[in-house]
Write an enzyme that holds these catalytic residues in place. Structure first.
Site, PDB file in Angstrom:
ATOM      1  N   LYS A 203      46.999  35.201  37.617  1.00 25.55           N
ATOM      2  CA  LYS A 203      47.949  34.098  37.766  1.00 25.55           C
ATOM      3  C   LYS A 203      47.584  33.127  38.881  1.00 25.55           C
ATOM      4  CE  LYS A 203      51.956  35.815  35.319  1.00 25.55           C
ATOM      5  NZ  LYS A 203      53.393  36.142  35.339  1.00 25.55           N
ATOM      6  N   ARG A 238      51.139  44.356  33.621  1.00 27.27           N
ATOM      7  CA  ARG A 238      50.707  43.612  32.417  1.00 27.27           C
ATOM      8  C   ARG A 238      49.406  42.901  32.771  1.00 27.27           C
ATOM      9  NH1 ARG A 238      51.201  38.477  30.208  1.00 27.27           N
ATOM     10  NH2 ARG A 238      51.640  38.406  27.955  1.00 27.27           N
TER      11      ARG A 238
END
Length: 279
Positions: A203, A238
Site C-alpha cells: 500500500k 491480506r
C-alpha cells in the site's frame, strides 16, 4: 489471505489476472505458496477508482470462485449484496465488504441469512472521494468507534458474533501517518473481541516510506508488517505475495514456540521438543 484481483485497474497488479483462466491459475499458485484462503475481487477499491456495473462484477468474479472454491476457503471482496449472494451460492465462505455494509443496505441481511463469515472493514466513502474524508482528531479511537457501530449493525441483522472479522481499513480514508498510527495500536482492534484482518500489502504508506518505490518492490516491507501483525494476534493478513509473508509468519510462530518452551523450563534439545540442527 492471498489476493486474486480480477480487475483491469487494481493498484498493484491490475490486469494481470483479468482473464478467468489466469486468475484461477494464479489462485492455485498462491495456494501452493502457502495461502490459507483466497480473496477474490472484481472491483478495484484503490483511491480514484470508478465502480464497474454489477453485471460486470459478477462476470469477473463468479467463474473464479467456482474454479477455486473446491481447493481452498474463498473470500469475495465486494460491496454489493447481490454479488455476495451469488458468490456464496458459487462456494464462497467469507464476504469481505470494505464498506462494512454502508454501501449496500441489504449486505448484512444476505450474509446473516447465509451464515458465512463477514469481514467488516472501516470505510468512509468510495475510492473516488475517500481521500477527502481522511480527517480525524484521534484516528485510533475514531476508527475503533466507527467499527463498533458497524459491528452492532451486523449483530442486529442476525450475524453470529463469531462470524464477524474486523479490518481497520489501512489506506481507506487515511493518510500514511494514520496507517502507521493504527499499526502501532493494533491491540485496540484485537480488543474489540473479534478476529482481525489487516490489509497492508504494497500500500501507499509503504511506498512513501520507501521513497516512492513501485508496488511490486514493497513486499519485504509488507513482510515486516506481517511480522508485527502476527506478534499482535491478528487473525490474517491480506497479501498479494504469499511465500515471503508465510516465511515471516513462520518465524514469529517458531519464536513463540521457543518462548513457551523456555518459560516451561525445558530445553529445546530435550526429547520431544522441536528438532534442532546446526544449520
Amino acid at each position: 489471505m492471498g489476493v486474486v484481483n480480477v480487475t483491469p485497474d487494481s493498484f498493484s497488479d491490475g490486469g494481470r489476472w483479468f482473464d478467468t483462466e489466469r486468475a484461477v491459475a494464479h489462485g492455485i499458485e498462491l495456494i501452493e505458496q502457502g495461502a490459507d484462503l483466497l480473496d477474490i475481487g472484481g472491483e478495484s477499491t484503490r483511491p480514484g477508482a470508478t465502480r464497474p456495473a454489477q453485471d460486470e462484477e459478477l462476470r469477473r468474479v463468479l467463474p473464479v470462485v467456482r474454479g477455486l472454491a473446491s481447493r481452498v476457503r474463498v473470500s469475495v471482496d465486494t460491496m454489493r449484496a447481490e454479488v455476495a449472494r451469488q458468490s456464496i451460492e458459487a462456494g464462497a465462505q467469507i464476504i469481505n465488504d470494505v464498506s462494512g455494509g454502508l454501501s449496500d443496505p441489504d449486505m448484512h441481511h444476505v450474509v446473516a441469512q447465509a451464515g458465512v463469515d463477514y469481514v467488516c472493514q472501516h470505510w468512509r466513502g468510495y475510492g473516488a472521494v475517500m481521500n477527502k474524508l481522511s480527517t480525524y482528531h484521534d484516528v485510533v479511537a475514531e476508527v475503533a468507534a466507527e467499527l463498533e457501530l458497524r459491528i452492532e449493525a451486523c449483530l442486529a441483522a442476525g450475524m453470529a458474533a463469531e462470524s464477524i472479522i474486523v479490518d481497520p481499513g489501512l489506506g481507506f480514508a487515511k493518510t500514511a501517518e494514520h496507517d502507521w498510527t493504527i499499526l502501532a495500536n493494533l491491540e485496540r482492534f484485537t480488543a474489540l473481541g473479534h478476529r482481525v484482518l489487516v490489509g497492508a500489502s504494497r500500500k501507499r504508506f509503504l511506498g512513501h516510506l520507501l521513497d516512492g518505490r513501485e508496488p511490486s518492490g514493497r513486499d519485504a516491507a509488507t513482510a515486516a508488517v506481517s511480522v508485527i501483525c502476527a506478534q499482535q494476534g491478528v487473525w490474517a493478513v491480506r497479501t498479494h505475495e504469499v511465500s515471503g509473508q508465510r516465511d515471516a509468519v513462520a518465524v514469529v510462530e517458531r519464536l513463540s514456540q521457543a518462548r513457551r518452551w523456555s518459560s516451561s523450563g525445558l530445553d529445546s534439545t530435550e526429547p520431544g521438543s522441536p528438532s534442532t540442527d546446526g544449520d
